[in-house]
Every structure is written in C-alpha cells, then in structure tokens.
Design an enzyme around this catalytic site. Structure first.
Site, PDB file in Angstrom:
ATOM      1  N   GLU A 252      -9.091  -6.526  -7.110  1.00  0.00           N
ATOM      2  CA  GLU A 252      -7.931  -5.832  -6.546  1.00  0.00           C
ATOM      3  C   GLU A 252      -6.776  -6.180  -7.465  1.00  0.00           C
ATOM      4  OE1 GLU A 252      -4.900  -4.504  -5.401  1.00  0.00           O
ATOM      5  OE2 GLU A 252      -4.707  -6.259  -4.125  1.00  0.00           O
ATOM      6  N   CYS A 286       1.580  -5.535  -4.690  1.00  0.00           N
ATOM      7  CA  CYS A 286       0.790  -4.656  -5.551  1.00  0.00           C
ATOM      8  C   CYS A 286       0.942  -3.192  -5.160  1.00  0.00           C
ATOM      9  CB  CYS A 286      -0.681  -5.062  -5.519  1.00  0.00           C
ATOM     10  SG  CYS A 286      -1.444  -5.016  -3.880  1.00  0.00           S
TER      11      CYS A 286
END
Length: 485
Positions: A252, A286
């Site tokens: 990720e 993110c």
C-alpha cells in the site's frame, strides 16, 4: 489503570516479553516542541532473526487454538482500545503531531479493526470441490505462518492494525516493524494491548528500527508474507527483495489522488470537502486530495474560496485548539517546501501559504498548475492543494490519469450517474462520488493500483483471507486405492 506506563516498556522492545534491543535505545521526540517524551528500545537485524524463529514456534500453538479463542483475544483487544482511547490518543497527538480528532479517529478505527477481525476468525475458510474420483475434495485456507508488518509514521495505528488484527485472527504470528519516529503509538501500543488481551507470548513481536531492520523482516525465512505501507520508492525496494526470496508482498504505497469538481456543485460545500481532503493531518495521508481538477466555469471562484478556507485554519501545537499540527520532521518539511517552490518556479501561482515556522507548514493553495509542474506529478505529503483547470470530461479524464498513481478518486457533482460514468474511465482502487478522497472502513476493501500498490489487500473478509492465508487442496478417500505399479 494506565496501559502505557513507562516502567513497563521504556527502553525495551517487545519480543517474547520486554527485552533490550540490540541497537540500544532512541528518544521519542515530540515534533511540535522538540521535547523528549520517553525512550524506546531499538532493534537490529539480529533481533528480527530471533523474533522470526520465536514467532514460528509460537504460531503453531496459536493456530491450533479454536477460532473462538482467537476471536476472544481480538474482542478483548478492541475493548482495550476503547477503554484506553484517551491515553492512546494523547500519545498520538504528541508523538505523531496529529490533532486530537484525528488521533481519536485512529483509536476508534483500531477497535473496529479488532472487532472485524474477531468476526473474520469465524468466516468459512474453504469450499467443497467437485471431483471425478470416489473421494471428498476440498480447498481450504490455512495460515501463512508468520506475517511481517512494516508500517509508516503518518497514521501509525490504523496502518498497522489493519494488517496485525486479521493476521492474528486467522492464526498467524506477526513481526511488526513500526517507523522509529512513532515507535510508541505505532508499536508499543500494540504490544501492550495484545499483552493485556491475553495473546500468548511470542505470537506478536514489535521491533522498531531502521531500513536494515525492515530488510531483515523481508529476508527472514520464517516470515512468508509481507504487508508494507509506505512510499512507492521504498515499496519497490521491498518488492524486489521479497521477489528474491519468493515471498508474497502486499504493498500500500503513495498516492496523488484527484478530486474532480464539476460545474454543477454547490461551491462552498465542494471547497470545504476539498480543503479537508488536502489539509487534514497536514496532508500527511496517502489518500490526501493531491490534485484539485476543477471545471473552468467555477475554477476562479473555487480557488478564491479554497484559499479563504486555508487562511482560516489555525496551525500549531496539536495539544491546543488547532486544525493542523506539525510536519513529522525537518526532512519531510523541506521536501514539501521544495515541491512548492519548484512548482512556482515552473509556472504555478502561489495563492496562499508556502511558508513555515519550524515544522508548522501553512496550508498552501497553488493555482495554474499544469501536468509539467512538480506539485501535479509528485506525491506531496504536506498541506498543499494544487488546482488544475479542465474544460470538458475528456480533459478531466486525461488529467486524472496523467500520473502513475491510482489510489483514490473523488468526484463532486449533482449528477450522480454522470459521476459514476466518469469514475469508470479512471483506473483507481477507491472511488468516492460526492466526497473527498480520504475514506476508509475496516469492512471495505482498500488498496491502490499502479504506483499506489498491488490492489486491495486490506479490509473485508475476502481481502484479508487472500492476504494472510494460503489455499490448500485436500482430498479424503474412504479406502486406499490400488494402483497398477
């Protein structure tokens, strides 16, 4: 009763109990003030080797526990996150620079992740297969054994527990390497919670350390799956090292997420959403809204309103009444500032912000941002909102897909069906119609495409089963067959 009493863990790592780390100790520094809050133990690669062996031994007994026993530990862990939410949140505020609402959000998510993982332990774990022979044929999910979890600083609880909890629930042991900048809230917290929840010794190891420790986690032969959250560059290094050892790795990674604003929106509501997506947690998320793609008919008004919102947001010590706390450290602050100044030099307009005091960076709005400007093509990871104008939907799609990232996409429009149709043209892991880009729930699949990662490897029963188990084919016959040999 305090969960994080210093006497229990200060200067130590958690590896089959609290022990000294081979790399000594390091200070826990508060970004807002520079004050030393405590000291944590620091691991070396030799500690990883030891932890991996101990974890492999402990895992067999843990996996042999009835699923109800594993689920009970996860439920107790979730309850402990609730009971000690204020204490844990206080550490998050001071150690990571999160404002109080974001810190409390993380403790809430941690509890929900544990409760979801407890339910995961009871999920069906296989299927019966048709077979042409007189036998029972089935496919079943079995634990991978030991999972390695490497987590970052920005949301240290959320980005680790979403791997730790399901991995444990499915019968695995875990070796976790938190970022050394958030070794308490991203490491000690998990060790103490699961210790108090009754997790057997040796099943969870927490080893703060540098990149060499992370590499040792990837290389340890007992660790078969790596769950890594971090930058795209570091993710490539992890993936390359894992490939050498034929290991499965779930990545990720970074994001450069677009918020597409069509011309039929309520402007003030849209700007509020866009400001939250870019400035929440000083942009150190993110999924942050990194590019505002705005229809030309409303672009000028959008920029003015976004700048007005940015200028009203108080920045300062997160223990006080502020909207934005500090950037995590000077290196990250300087990287953000270089992207802003480089973008202005490349032709972007600095509408507001672009300055800092210590680690406190002012919310920044950039206009006239084109695809050749650094703030358009790079992950910023700071409180910066670049605005790019488009004239029609085809141009919006071209702009949205003009970077290699594919984590999250927001589309703001009164025409929901048009928004869905537009989303189908943009490859991305997450899509939010009439919302900004920062969204996450424990029961929803999460992951990005391209430079943002290897797809949905967290959230929901299907993704977690895929991430932390292996598929095993099993056949059973009533009698041993005779063969012509």
């Amino acid at each position: 009763m305090s969960l994080l009493e210093l006497a229990a863990w200060q200067g130590l790592i958690h590896s089959d109990g609290w022990v000294e780390g081979s790399a000594g100790q390091a200070p826990v520094v508060e970004p807002a003030t520079g004050a030393e809050l405590a000291r944590v133990g620091v691991a070396a690669p030799s500690d990883v080797s030891r932890a991996a062996r101990l974890a492999a031994n402990a895992q067999r007994d843990w996996a042999a526990q009835p699923y109800v026993a594993r689920a009970a530990v996860l439920r107790r862990a979730g309850q402990l996150f609730i009971e000690h939410a204020q204490e844990i949140a206080a550490w998050l505020v001071r150690e990571s620079g999160a404002v109080r609402p974001f810190a409390e959000f993380q403790t809430q998510v941690a509890a929900e992740e544990c409760f979801a993982a407890a339910a995961l332990a009871a999920e069906p774990y296989g299927q019966l297969l048709r077979t042409a022979l007189p036998r029972l044929s089935m496919a079943r999910r079995v634990p991978v054994g030991v999972a390695g979890v490497i987590a970052p600083f920005n949301a240290p609880i959320v980005l680790a527990i979403r791997a730790i909890a399901p991995a444990l629930a499915l019968g695995n042991a875990v070796v976790c390497k938190p970022d050394p900048r958030t070794a308490v809230s991203g490491g000690v917290v998990f060790a103490r919670v699961f210790e108090e929840a009754g997790l057997p010794a040796g099943v969870l190891h927490v080893l703060p350390g540098d990149a060499a420790v992370g590499a040792a986690v990837v290389e340890a032969p007992e660790i078969r799956v790596i769950a890594f959250t971090g930058s795209t560059g570091a993710g490539r290094a992890v993936a390359g090292l894992a490939a050498k050892h034929l290991k499965r790795v779930h990545l990720e990674l970074g994001g450069n997420s677009a918020l597409i604003v069509l011309d039929d929106v309520d402007l003030e509501t849209a700007v509020s959403a866009g400001a939250f997506g870019s400035f929440n947690h000083a942009g150190q998320i993110c999924m942050a809204t990194s590019r505002h793609l705005v229809h030309h008919a409303v672009a000028d008004d959008y920029v003015r309103a976004l700048a007005a919102h940015a200028e009203k947001l108080p920045v300062g010590d997160p223990t006080g009444p502020v909207a934005l706390g500090p950037i995590i450290d000077a290196g990250q602050r300087d990287r953000v500032h270089a992207l802003v100044t480089g973008s202005v030099e490349a032709g972007a307009e600095l509408v507001t912000g672009g300055t800092y005091d210590g680690l406190f960076y002012q919310p920044t709005v950039l206009a006239a941002v084109t695809p050749d400007v650094p703030a358009f093509s790079s992950e910023i990871f700071g409180p910066v909102a670049p605005v790019t104008v488009f004239h029609d939907l085809d141009e919006a799609v071209r702009l949205a897909t003009a970077t290699p990232y594919g984590l999250s996409l927001g589309i703001l429009t009164r025409d929901v069906m048009a928004g869905l149709a537009l989303a189908e043209r943009v490859p991305t892991g997450l899509v939010h119609i009439n919302d900004q880009t920062v969204n996450d729930e424990p029961n929803a699949p999460f992951g990005g495409l391209g430079d943002s990662g290897t797809g949905s490897r967290h959230g929901g029963a299907a993704a977690n089963l895929e991430a932390f188990t292996e598929t095993q084919w099993v056949t059973v016959r009533g009698d041993l067959p005779q063969y012509p040999f």
